[in-house]
Enzyme design. Sequence first.
Site, PDB file in Angstrom:
ATOM      1  N   ASP A  92       0.850  -1.186   0.000  1.00  0.00           N
ATOM      2  CA  ASP A  92       0.000   0.000   0.000  1.00  0.00           C
ATOM      3  C   ASP A  92       0.884   1.233   0.000  1.00  0.00           C
ATOM      4  OD1 ASP A  92       0.679  -0.551   2.823  1.00  0.00           O
ATOM      5  OD2 ASP A  92      -0.614   1.173   3.246  1.00  0.00           O
ATOM      6  N   GLU A 156      -0.139  -0.643   5.721  1.00  0.00           N
ATOM      7  CA  GLU A 156       0.861  -0.087   6.643  1.00  0.00           C
ATOM      8  C   GLU A 156       0.745   1.427   6.741  1.00  0.00           C
ATOM      9  OE1 GLU A 156       4.556   1.723   8.051  1.00  0.00           O
ATOM     10  OE2 GLU A 156       3.690   1.931   6.052  1.00  0.00           O
TER      11      GLU A 156
END
Length: 451
Positions: A92, A156
């Site tokens: 991400d 994250e």
Amino acid sequence: MSSNPVAETVASLIPRARVELTELVAFKSVADFEQFPKSESEAAANWIADALRADGFQDVALLDTPDGTQSVYGFLPGPEGAKTVLLYAHYDVQPPLDEAGWVTPPFELTERDGRWYGRGAADCKGGLIMHLLALRALKANGGVPVNIKVIAEGSEEMGTGGLQQYAEAHPELLAADTIVIGDTGNFRVGLPTVTSTLRGMTMLRVKVDTLEGNLHSGQFGGAAPDALGALIRVLDSLRAEDGSTTVDGLTDDASWDGLAYDEEQFRADAKVLDGVELIGSGPVADRIWARPAVTVLGIDCPPVVGATPSVQASARALVSLRVPPGVDAAAATKLLEAHLTAHTPWGARVSTEQIGQGQPFRADTTSPAYTAMAEAMTVAYPGQEMQYAGQGGSIPLCNTLASLYPRAEILLIGLSEPEAQIHAVNESVSPEELERLSVTEALFLRNYAAS
């Protein structure tokens, strides 16, 4: 880089790595599904799963984590009785912010001035490619000497804790003798660095209400309490005159005993405008690695364009607090909540909502894995010795892994050196750094297996 078979193999794989990173960067995998389609993150996860299968990984799985995102897991068996190493990265990415500020499109990997530009190129899609390069180089030169687990996290950057919660519910999944977190970076390009501490973090939404509805500023201004003005007051209370963080009850005097950070170099790295002062006091390394730091990430209020002459009834902000090693993030959150409440003026109603939290981390740098990494870095970076630096950012998973596997050694390396400008516009990665760190990781795995 001195010639050796592993280095030569990695060099030959760099063109393939660029193609793969181009494909991976193209996914708009921002784990904020109010802004970006969830399908983009799912497509990135599937790309990683396919790449792991193609490289011989077993038990490849898309893990549905409690925050609604997916992490990708795979296992590559080594020789019988071998140690197990967990390699971590996240796929991400941060939103591209102002796309007009990008010289080239953020989700198109583009080479310019010897660097590859694109969102996630360094943080942390490039970290995943680094892991793959290292393993491929070992396969081509005698085989991978340890058992490998790979985990690629899907949220994250959001700090929503999906993978932490999943790992706590399935503690056997990520168990390893050593964990390599590929999400930090060298202190400077060409200077091999492991990150030995991470600041933790907490994020709070703070909302201030003063009126039942907006009022005409000419008719009521001067006596009617302005929620936006009250919010500005409470946010200003979080800093001293010199810009130091001042949360009631939170100490701000710790010092850093590792690599020093020259103030002029920091100004250049941070691109501070001429004449603008740095905030805080003491050495730069103390300020960014060893002390708390508050940042106002955003404010909900009327934009300048289209604003009306009104006294605002309500205003809201998102506040981030970075928490240094030695401070419990949950305790810091309570102190921040109490501070915001105590410093809200005029009896205005104030409420807070916690959005994310992660504990700080301190590594044991005396472990055998650090010796193996130091030896690998000396080969991959001829003439240089491994340095220890802190990291102002947070990787909440680190403390979860340290708690679940207290005997595991945890090392933090990666591609996010200052020129990478992670989280900003025009993020980039140095292909030379990708090459050197891939060699480093391959040699580390070989050294560690023999230790």
